[in-house]
Design a protein around this motif. Structure first.
Motif, PDB file in Angstrom:
ATOM      1  N   THR A  35       0.849  -1.191   0.000  1.00  0.00           N
ATOM      2  CA  THR A  35       0.000   0.000   0.000  1.00  0.00           C
ATOM      3  C   THR A  35       0.885   1.240   0.000  1.00  0.00           C
ATOM      4  O   THR A  35       1.808   1.367   0.810  1.00  0.00           O
ATOM      5  N   ALA A 125      -8.774   3.583   5.514  1.00  0.00           N
ATOM      6  CA  ALA A 125      -7.770   2.839   6.271  1.00  0.00           C
ATOM      7  C   ALA A 125      -8.316   1.490   6.713  1.00  0.00           C
ATOM      8  O   ALA A 125      -7.644   0.451   6.593  1.00  0.00           O
ATOM      9  N   GLY A 126      -9.546   1.490   7.213  1.00  0.00           N
ATOM     10  CA  GLY A 126     -10.138   0.226   7.666  1.00  0.00           C
ATOM     11  C   GLY A 126     -10.361  -0.747   6.527  1.00  0.00           C
ATOM     12  O   GLY A 126     -10.059  -1.947   6.637  1.00  0.00           O
ATOM     13  N   THR A 129      -6.996  -2.154   5.054  1.00  0.00           N
ATOM     14  CA  THR A 129      -6.406  -3.145   5.953  1.00  0.00           C
ATOM     15  C   THR A 129      -7.079  -4.502   5.787  1.00  0.00           C
ATOM     16  O   THR A 129      -6.413  -5.546   5.679  1.00  0.00           O
ATOM     17  N   VAL A 150      -1.885   3.090   7.869  1.00  0.00           N
ATOM     18  CA  VAL A 150      -2.135   1.662   8.036  1.00  0.00           C
ATOM     19  C   VAL A 150      -0.792   0.932   8.083  1.00  0.00           C
ATOM     20  O   VAL A 150       0.239   1.459   7.663  1.00  0.00           O
ATOM     21  N   GLU A 151      -0.816  -0.277   8.587  1.00  0.00           N
ATOM     22  CA  GLU A 151       0.414  -1.057   8.721  1.00  0.00           C
ATOM     23  C   GLU A 151       1.046  -1.310   7.347  1.00  0.00           C
ATOM     24  O   GLU A 151       0.365  -1.703   6.400  1.00  0.00           O
ATOM     25  N   GLU A 153       2.284   0.820   5.254  1.00  0.00           N
ATOM     26  CA  GLU A 153       2.058   1.869   4.252  1.00  0.00           C
ATOM     27  C   GLU A 153       3.348   2.638   3.950  1.00  0.00           C
ATOM     28  O   GLU A 153       4.104   3.001   4.850  1.00  0.00           O
TER      29      GLU A 153
END
Length: 775
Positions: A35, A125-126, A129, A150-151, A153
């Motif tokens: 991402t 973001a949600g 993910t 987000v993780e 990114e």
């Protein structure tokens, strides 16, 4: 059989301009991360860049690249169904839409482009993910004014297009059209007015327009569209009111992209009330500024100091503030159009006056702190602070000298910056500010007026102008005061003037009075520079031991033994003392050290001092080639304050001429006249050989001297940040130089610049003229 659709990217309607750096950066990020978010202020061109990248990499995804336009979406609950519709899928019920999307991407290799996530960034973001966890073959490219956070990114900041600098030549089409901002305006303007660029004068107007709009692509396109009703010069004039002028008539564009006002309104709406307040207050700064400045000027009961860091982070996160990495730490900048928007938001005149007043007091504090800080181990940090805030000092002085009530603060500020005017080679500008302040301020005898008069007299002596009237006025004002600092400055300038006239006996007496006054006032900076001048005066009088004692007294001051700004000057004085006493090896070592430090600090007065004395030391130690070179350089970079050294250099002319021969001596002196101040200082410091030993290639005709310096650093593998640090310029300025070099040479990559520089160096070493090897 129906053909399987592999994406929905629309065709480009206009040509793609620039982005030589960002395109490969985004591509590489997509190779490494699943991402990637392209961030930047509204109108900076995130969408256009992301769509171009998606189109270029789409073939690497078996199931194509899919664009989901989120520009008008503000309800995060509608995001999943919006994505579903964008993919050409239907919601048949039976399972949650997010689950339907996860099931669709599972097992596919797809690039999903979420364009314009600003209004639903949390929902994006949600969803991202969840989808990335469900579909290993999915990658997401998004555009937003703030990251998704987000993780995993990767965030790629998209900045404005490079613009010509204020000092760029306003003639010569090839140079200006090398800037992406100018190229974009020309491209878009041609569709409206094909005859818009009939002359270099018009091209210069385009350069001004691009600077005025900070290189913001959407604003530049708005401006080009306005050529349907305005001539180019009219557009240039009317951009003082950019928010009224820049309106797009294009149909089908989102509402927030139809006017500059709406575009920035949408950014303002993303900010919290505290962030909006800070944004408005930051408009008081001109140019870059640091965190301490924000804490000093913008805090109160509404925005306490302990909230500043978080609020600054929020404004950076929303692409309102631009963060720049500079020597000494982080700096921030509010782009011009966003600053003007903020000024419009500060509607209360009293609030604006309060902010301007605090800004002036901060500038005064910074100038005073930096003065003593120059004699500490943090001198480089203080120099960076002063130079980085140059635009703020100018704005503060402009404000002060518009009103008699604020003029006293302006006088003190202009006088307190004496060292800046000297170091930066801005003696004439310093005089102009001081003269302007003295003319508007009430004539009553005040400390501020006394300091301004002596500072103006000091700069007059350095610049070779008459200081008699200024000193007479200073004596009159100081006579009404009982202020040790004002007294010390007056007698210091009197002492310097006596040195200039060669009256060393009078100089020593006056400087003794100044030193006593500065000691009484407890001023380390003023005492230090007086000790330097006293050491020089006694040395030239022939009392080497007394001159050395003053040098030793300087070195006994706290922090003086570190390699700070003041240490460069005492090393220069030590070199003169050792030379006078016949300790030539020690003199040369001290002289080289002084030149090295002056070059490091980019101190033009310090470098000039080294050039003036360098020939003496090299001639005495057998460095005749360098001595001849510096004799020529000393003529070009002459410092009127040190005319006392002219006669000493002349004494060495016969010695150096005899050692080299008439022809070689004359050639080297002529070569020295053509050296820049920096190049001549490198000769003194031992960093540059004399011609005939290892000469550097001349500057190719195709480039300016500064561009050639940048090109050589590019060839050495340096990035823009390292180039900026090496040349003491901003990263953005370095990028602009690189873009101009590419345009001038007709290249598209830094690698081509490197190859060309190698060719130029080879031609120079072979004795061929440079500038002819470009292909």
């Amino acid at each position: 059989m129906a053909r399987l659709q592999r994406g929905n990217l629309p065709a480009e309607m206009t040509s793609f301009v620039g982005r030589r750096a960002e395109l490969p950066t985004l591509k590489k990020s997509l190779e490494r991360y699943r991402t990637v978010t392209a961030t930047g202020t509204g109108g900076v061109g995130k969408t256009r860049l992301a769509r171009r990248v998606a189109a270029e990499v789409a073939s690497a995804f078996a199931d194509g690249a899919w664009l989901i336009d989120l520009d008008d979406l503000t309800d995060g609950t509608l995001l999943p169904s919006t994505v579903l519709l964008g993919l050409g899928l239907r919601d048949d019920g039976g399972m949650p839409v997010e689950e339907r999307l996860a099931d669709h991407f599972r097992g596919r290799q797809t690039l999903l482009l979420l364009d314009g996530c600003d209004g639903v960034v949390d929902a994006c973001a949600g969803l991202v993910t969840r989808l990335l966890r469900a579909a290993p073959g999915l990658k997401v490219l998004s555009t937003s004014r703030r990251p998704l956070h987000v993780e995993g990114e990767a965030v790629v900041a998209v900045g404005p297009l490079p613009v010509p600098s204020d000092d760029a030549p306003e003639s010569g089409g090839a140079a200006l059209t090398g800037y992406d901002s100018v190229a974009l305006f020309i491209e878009r303007a041609a569709a409206v007015r094909p005859d818009v660029l009939e002359s270099d004068a018009r091209l210069a107007a385009v350069a001004r327009i691009c600077r005025r709009l900070d290189g913001l692509p959407m604003a530049i396109e708005f401006a080009a569209d306005r050529l349907d009703v305005l001539a180019l010069d009219e557009l240039d004039d009317r951009l003082e009111d950019a928010y009224r002028v820049l309106v797009s008539g294009r149909r089908g564009t989102p509402e927030r992209q139809r006017t500059l006002q709406a575009l920035v309104d949408s950014s303002y709406a993303l900010c919290s009330p505290e962030e909006q307040t800070l944004w408005s207050r930051l408009a008081v700064f001109t140019g870059p500024f640091g965190l301490p400045a924000i804490e000093h000027v913008c805090t109160d009961d509404v925005i306490p100091e302990d909230r500043v860091l978080d609020l600054v982070a929020g404004l950076i996160d929303k692409s309102v503030l631009v963060r720049e990495e500079r020597p000494g730490g982080s700096w921030y900048r509010l782009p011009r159009l966003l600053r003007e928007y903020a000024i419009r938001r500060v509607t209360e005149p009293a609030e604006w006056e309060r902010l301007r007043g605090r800004h002036v007091q901060w500038c005064l504090w910074l100038a005073g702190r930096a003065s003593d800080g120059l004699l500490t181990e943090r001198s480089q940090d203080w120099i960076s602070q002063i130079r980085g805030n140059y635009a703020n000092f100018r704005a503060a002085l402009e404000y002060c000298f518009q009103d008699k009530d604020a003029a006293q603060d302006g006088l003190q500020l202009a006088a307190a910056l004496w060292y800046h005017w000297l170091m930066a080679g801005l003696v004439a500008e310093g005089r102009e500010w001081l003269d302007r302040g003295l003319a508007i301020a009430p004539p009553e005898p005040t400390v501020g007026r006394a300091l301004a008069l002596t500072a103006a007299a000091y700069l007059a002596v350095v610049g070779g102008d008459s200081a008699d009237d200024l000193l007479a006025a200073s004596h009159e004002v100081v006579g009404h005061l009982a202020d040790s600092t004002a007294t010390g400055h007056l007698w210091f300038v009197e002492g310097l003037l006596a040195v200039q006239h060669g009256d060393l006996v009078a100089a020593c007496g006056k400087l003794d009075v100044a030193l006593a006054a500065f000691r009484s006032a407890g001023s380390m900076m003023s005492s230090g520079r007086t000790l330097c001048l006293l050491a020089m005066a006694w040395t030239l009088r022939g009392d080497w031991e007394r001159g050395r004692r003053y040098c030793e007294e300087f070195l006994a001051m706290p922090g003086a033994v570190s390699e700070n700004w003041g240490f460069a000057y005492i090393q220069w004085t030590t070199a003169l003392a050792e030379w006078r006493h016949g300790n030539y090896a020690d003199a040369r070592a001290a002289q080289e050290n002084s030149a090295r430090l002056a070059r490091r600090f980019d101190d033009r007065f310090g470098m000039g001092s080294c050039v003036q004395s360098g020939a003496l030391v090299f001639a005495a130690t057998g460095g005749h080639r360098k001595a001849a070179l510096l004799m020529g350089a000393a003529e070009t970079h002459r410092f009127p304050a040190f005319t006392v050294l002219d006669g000493l250099r002349r004494e060495y002319v016969p010695v150096v001429r005899e050692a080299l021969g008439d022809a070689v001596f004359a050639a080297l002196v002529e070569e020295g006249r053509g050296l820049t101040l920096g190049q001549a200082t490198e000769v003194v410091a031992g960093a540059r050989s004399a011609p005939g030993l290892a000469a550097a290639p001349a500057v190719p005709d195709a480039l300016s001297r500064r561009e050639w310096e940048v090109a050589q650093l590019v060839a050495d593998g340096q990035g823009n940040k390292h180039i900026a640090a090496a040349l003491v310029i901003s990263t953005r300025t370095a990028e602009g130089h690189v873009q101009r070099i590419l345009g001038k040479l007709g290249f598209t990559s830094r690698a081509q610049i490197a190859v060309w520089v190698t060719e130029q160096r080879a031609l120079a070493s072979a004795g061929s003229p440079v500038g002819e090897g470009r292909g």
